[in-house]
Write a protein that holds these residues in place. Structure first.
Motif, PDB file in Angstrom:
ATOM      1  N   THR A 156     -17.504   9.246  72.409  1.00 12.24           N
ATOM      2  CA  THR A 156     -16.083   9.620  71.685  1.00 12.24           C
ATOM      3  C   THR A 156     -16.359  10.733  71.046  1.00 12.24           C
ATOM      4  O   THR A 156     -17.531  11.035  70.306  1.00 12.24           O
ATOM      5  N   HIS A 157     -15.195  11.483  70.827  1.00  5.16           N
ATOM      6  CA  HIS A 157     -15.188  12.858  70.178  1.00  5.16           C
ATOM      7  C   HIS A 157     -16.227  13.948  70.414  1.00  5.16           C
ATOM      8  O   HIS A 157     -16.506  15.209  70.052  1.00  5.16           O
ATOM      9  N   GLY A 201       1.004  18.692  75.268  1.00  4.82           N
ATOM     10  CA  GLY A 201       1.678  19.939  76.032  1.00  4.82           C
ATOM     11  C   GLY A 201       1.066  20.002  77.216  1.00  4.82           C
ATOM     12  O   GLY A 201       1.201  20.971  77.805  1.00  4.82           O
ATOM     13  N   LYS A 202       0.293  18.904  78.049  1.00  4.03           N
ATOM     14  CA  LYS A 202      -0.284  19.313  79.367  1.00  4.03           C
ATOM     15  C   LYS A 202       0.241  18.042  80.251  1.00  4.03           C
ATOM     16  O   LYS A 202       0.349  16.968  79.618  1.00  4.03           O
ATOM     17  N   GLY A 227      -8.098  21.823  74.786  1.00  5.82           N
ATOM     18  CA  GLY A 227      -7.305  20.607  74.461  1.00  5.82           C
ATOM     19  C   GLY A 227      -8.098  19.572  73.960  1.00  5.82           C
ATOM     20  O   GLY A 227      -9.270  19.476  73.731  1.00  5.82           O
ATOM     21  N   TYR A 228      -7.230  18.773  73.045  1.00  2.00           N
ATOM     22  CA  TYR A 228      -7.633  17.418  72.577  1.00  2.00           C
ATOM     23  C   TYR A 228      -7.229  16.225  73.575  1.00  2.00           C
ATOM     24  O   TYR A 228      -5.795  16.165  73.490  1.00  2.00           O
ATOM     25  N   TYR A 229      -8.417  15.800  74.092  1.00  2.00           N
ATOM     26  CA  TYR A 229      -7.915  14.808  75.263  1.00  2.00           C
ATOM     27  C   TYR A 229      -7.990  13.378  74.932  1.00  2.00           C
ATOM     28  O   TYR A 229      -8.962  12.911  74.253  1.00  2.00           O
ATOM     29  N   ILE A 250     -11.957  13.232  73.414  1.00  2.00           N
ATOM     30  CA  ILE A 250     -12.798  14.307  73.584  1.00  2.00           C
ATOM     31  C   ILE A 250     -12.186  15.684  73.097  1.00  2.00           C
ATOM     32  O   ILE A 250     -10.900  15.735  73.167  1.00  2.00           O
ATOM     33  N   ILE A 251     -12.994  16.667  72.737  1.00  2.09           N
ATOM     34  CA  ILE A 251     -12.414  17.996  72.519  1.00  2.09           C
ATOM     35  C   ILE A 251     -13.110  18.824  73.640  1.00  2.09           C
ATOM     36  O   ILE A 251     -14.200  19.170  73.893  1.00  2.09           O
ATOM     37  N   ILE A 252     -12.045  19.621  74.351  1.00  2.00           N
ATOM     38  CA  ILE A 252     -12.521  20.675  75.110  1.00  2.00           C
ATOM     39  C   ILE A 252     -12.266  21.997  74.446  1.00  2.00           C
ATOM     40  O   ILE A 252     -11.110  22.316  74.153  1.00  2.00           O
TER      41      ILE A 252
END
Length: 253
Positions: A156-157, A201-202, A227-229, A250-252
């Motif tokens: 997470t995160h 946006g994806k 992005g933020y997934y 998660i954060i990419i």
């Protein structure tokens, strides 16, 4: 003298009536059975059982099922006959003790598996209970559909660079905790396990997770743009209709 006799007789009748209304402890055995699997017991934390007065909602008794998941051969591989039993003395259950003075219409709920909040479901039924008439043996069996799905990776995160491979890994078990393995009693190849990868946006993507050598473990690898997934992993059995879901973010970067 006659008056005294009548008063004595009336008191005797009243005492008899009140005596007949004394509460009687009545036993109701309640069990939670995972759909296409075994009983939910101590190994996965049990099912929370709540017994209510169906008319008033008052709780009459509550507790957790405890004991073993039961005999695999008896539950899953032996043809069931009328009046046959699926349980033994070690099989998980909760013995509700009800103090009732008259027939009562009750509602029984099983919240299971209780310790797995993301997958916990409620199964319920209603029935009449008669004072002093115990319901034992297999008792009242509530079916609990689904899978327990736990995302193991990514965490997470977790922050992951867009240049890195994203490892997707999940643990899938039956609602009783029984393991899922290739070619096993619960065949991993029968189940559809996928991850849905969504970010604002994806366009969402789906990736299939495959069983590994480790029991109940499914995994896949992918790459993601920045992005933020939200990652949603689901399991689905097309034969029984069992389903289960877990989510993480998660954060990419």
């Amino acid at each position: 003298m006659r008056f005294r006799f009548r008063v004595f007789s009336l008191l005797s009748v009243l005492l008899f009536c009140f005596g007949s209304l004394a509460a009687q402890e009545t036993t109701v055995m309640v069990r939670a059975l995972a759909k296409d699997a075994k009983f939910i017991g101590s190994s996965i934390g049990g099912a929370k059982i709540i017994v209510r007065n169906a008319e008033t909602g008052a709780i009459l008794d509550q507790g957790f099922t405890s004991g073993s998941t039961g005999d695999t051969k008896l539950i899953l591989k032996t043809p069931q006959e009328r009046y046959g039993s699926l349980t033994d003395e070690e099989t998980a259950g909760f013995k509700a003790e009800l103090d009732i003075t008259e027939p009562i219409f009750i509602e029984i709920e099983a919240h299971a598996p209780f310790n797995k909040k993301q997958t916990r479901v409620v199964s319920s039924t209603q029935l009449w209970v008669i004072p002093g008439k115990n319901i034992t043996g297999d008792g009242v069996v509530l079916e609990v559909p689904g899978f327990v799905v736990d995302i193991l990776s990514p965490q997470t995160h977790e922050r992951i660079k867009s240049s890195e491979v994203v490892s997707l890994k999940a643990n899938i078990v039956m609602m009783c905790g029984c393991p899922v393995t290739e070619g096993g009693t619960w065949d991993a190849n029968q189940y559809e396990v996928k991850a849905i990868l969504a970010a604002e946006g994806k366009e969402s993507r789906e990736i299939a997770l495959k069983p590994t050598d480790k029991a109940s473990t499914f995994e896949a690898e992918t790459s993601l743009d920045k992005g933020y997934y939200t990652i949603t992993v689901y399991a689905f059995d097309p034969v029984t209709g069992n389903t289960g879901v877990d989510k993480t973010n998660i954060i990419i970067n």
